[in-house]
Design a protein around this motif. Sequence first.
Motif, PDB file in Angstrom:
ATOM      1  N   UNK A 193       0.819  -1.210   0.000  1.00 19.57           N
ATOM      2  CA  UNK A 193       0.000   0.000   0.000  1.00 19.57           C
ATOM      3  C   UNK A 193       0.852   1.258   0.000  1.00 19.57           C
ATOM      4  N   UNK A 194       2.036   1.179   0.605  1.00 21.48           N
ATOM      5  CA  UNK A 194       2.891   2.361   0.711  1.00 21.48           C
ATOM      6  C   UNK A 194       3.298   2.894  -0.652  1.00 21.48           C
ATOM      7  N   UNK A 195       3.581   1.992  -1.604  1.00 22.35           N
ATOM      8  CA  UNK A 195       4.060   2.465  -2.903  1.00 22.35           C
ATOM      9  C   UNK A 195       2.965   3.193  -3.675  1.00 22.35           C
ATOM     10  N   UNK A 196       1.696   2.955  -3.326  1.00 23.76           N
ATOM     11  CA  UNK A 196       0.608   3.634  -4.023  1.00 23.76           C
ATOM     12  C   UNK A 196       0.519   5.110  -3.643  1.00 23.76           C
ATOM     13  N   UNK A 197       1.315   5.527  -2.658  1.00 21.34           N
ATOM     14  CA  UNK A 197       1.364   6.943  -2.302  1.00 21.34           C
ATOM     15  C   UNK A 197       2.492   7.676  -3.013  1.00 21.34           C
ATOM     16  N   UNK A 198       3.282   6.954  -3.778  1.00 22.21           N
ATOM     17  CA  UNK A 198       4.423   7.556  -4.462  1.00 22.21           C
ATOM     18  C   UNK A 198       3.984   8.322  -5.714  1.00 22.21           C
ATOM     19  N   UNK A 201       4.545   6.385  -9.047  1.00 28.09           N
ATOM     20  CA  UNK A 201       3.583   5.309  -9.277  1.00 28.09           C
ATOM     21  C   UNK A 201       2.243   5.886  -9.706  1.00 28.09           C
ATOM     22  N   UNK A 202       1.813   6.949  -9.046  1.00 22.91           N
ATOM     23  CA  UNK A 202       0.540   7.585  -9.404  1.00 22.91           C
ATOM     24  C   UNK A 202       0.596   8.162 -10.813  1.00 22.91           C
ATOM     25  N   UNK A 203       1.733   8.752 -11.201  1.00 27.00           N
ATOM     26  CA  UNK A 203       1.881   9.265 -12.565  1.00 27.00           C
ATOM     27  C   UNK A 203       1.816   8.129 -13.573  1.00 27.00           C
ATOM     28  N   UNK A 369       1.591  14.116 -21.583  1.00 29.18           N
ATOM     29  CA  UNK A 369       1.955  15.118 -20.581  1.00 29.18           C
ATOM     30  C   UNK A 369       2.332  14.463 -19.256  1.00 29.18           C
ATOM     31  N   UNK A 370       1.581  13.443 -18.846  1.00 31.51           N
ATOM     32  CA  UNK A 370       1.897  12.758 -17.591  1.00 31.51           C
ATOM     33  C   UNK A 370       3.234  12.024 -17.686  1.00 31.51           C
ATOM     34  N   UNK A 371       3.498  11.398 -18.833  1.00 28.25           N
ATOM     35  CA  UNK A 371       4.772  10.695 -19.014  1.00 28.25           C
ATOM     36  C   UNK A 371       5.938  11.674 -18.989  1.00 28.25           C
ATOM     37  N   UNK A 372       5.784  12.831 -19.636  1.00 19.33           N
ATOM     38  CA  UNK A 372       6.841  13.845 -19.614  1.00 19.33           C
ATOM     39  C   UNK A 372       7.053  14.362 -18.193  1.00 19.33           C
ATOM     40  N   UNK A 373       5.971  14.589 -17.464  1.00 20.80           N
ATOM     41  CA  UNK A 373       6.085  15.037 -16.075  1.00 20.80           C
ATOM     42  C   UNK A 373       6.839  14.015 -15.237  1.00 20.80           C
ATOM     43  N   UNK A 374       6.585  12.740 -15.487  1.00 21.03           N
ATOM     44  CA  UNK A 374       7.289  11.682 -14.762  1.00 21.03           C
ATOM     45  C   UNK A 374       8.782  11.711 -15.061  1.00 21.03           C
ATOM     46  N   UNK A 375       9.132  11.912 -16.329  1.00 19.98           N
ATOM     47  CA  UNK A 375      10.544  11.974 -16.698  1.00 19.98           C
ATOM     48  C   UNK A 375      11.221  13.180 -16.068  1.00 19.98           C
TER      49      UNK A 375
END
Length: 414
Positions: A193-198, A201-203, A369-375
């Motif tokens: 469950x902890x990793x779902x707050x990262x 991971x959310x991105x 946009x989300x993928x670029x934000x993650x990078x």
Amino acid sequence: MPLALLALAIGAFGIGTTEFVPIGLLPQISDAFGVPVPTAGLAVTGYALGVVAGAPLMTALGTRVTRKRMLMLLMGLFTVGNLVSAAAPDFAVLLAGRVITSLAHGAFFGIGSVVAAELVAPARRAGAIAMMFTGLTVANVIGVPLGTLVGQGAGWRVTFLVVAALGVAGLLGVARLVPDLPRPAGVSLRHELAVLRNAQVLLALGTTVFGFGGVFAAITYLAPMMTDVAGFSDDGVTWLLVLLGLGMVVGNLAGGRLADRRLMPALLTALVGLAAVLAAFTVTAHHRTAAAVTVFAVGALGFATTPPLQKRVLDQAAGAPTLASAANIGAFNLGNALAAWLGGLVISAGHGYTAANWVGVGLAGGAVLLAVASMVLERGGARRPGRVVARSAVADPAAAGAAAELSPRGSRPR
């Protein structure tokens, strides 16, 4: 690739078949229970919603058993659900059977992705995931059309019995071929469950929702688009669906190979290409040959995103990847439902069937946009998944070892 991947692919083939085969059998189901066709369509939408809810639930319940045993239990649940559907005395029981079956979907692909990644060297993990997902894509080429033909000829109940037999084959394959990998030490439901707050991971999950939503915005309304706009017959649409499935197979395998080389560039290329092809589809949908080529391209580029999206989640949730992996399968189905709803809105507003393609463009653009934000976040050094793993390592050094075992070599930004 190890033979264990074949067992996972068989299970994926059965799941892919049961997910979509009711679409071609809705008239028969409607007649059998005396319900309108839209009501019979709940056998499809109810399944999708069951996947979204069941993926994290079943994965959480399976944290106390080995992954092999959980995969076997899931295939057993899948078989039972299809048997309930086949024997349903009324539509409510059929719908219950569909929901039971759907509970196995997300957790099987989520846990199966982790197992597939652990069976091969780090440089081949995306390819291994793609090999398992090949069962899902081949189901769209072979399983769904054949299941529809069987249902139309011998009755829809026979189709569900055949799919239940596929579940038995998948269960036996997992029991015989998948090694009994030990559970990583120190990994519990709390760690999962902890990793779902990262943030990363959310991105990644958000990228899956929008990216795959772009695919389904178009293909959900493919049949009326091709008959009313392109002028294909109903039989022609059947062959277009086969062509779409072939594109899915090619794109899935290519996406796995490219993601093993450079994951994020492969993902961005597929997403940008998908947005461009969907935009072109608003024009090519008016010409039969061009429409057929575009249908193949939509399937190829859409499913070229699947292995990198799944591996991205595994990489960012290193150390406790199972729940995040299953949640990503739920994100695929959430994207499907979101895209179908938005596409229906623009069509109902009088903009025509091709307007659903513009919805797909918007969703795919959001995924870019989300993928670029993650990078950008990764390159800026703000990798929250790394900090979560570090905290876990302080509490349990064995968990840190599990994280290192699953994380990509060098953990360099891609």
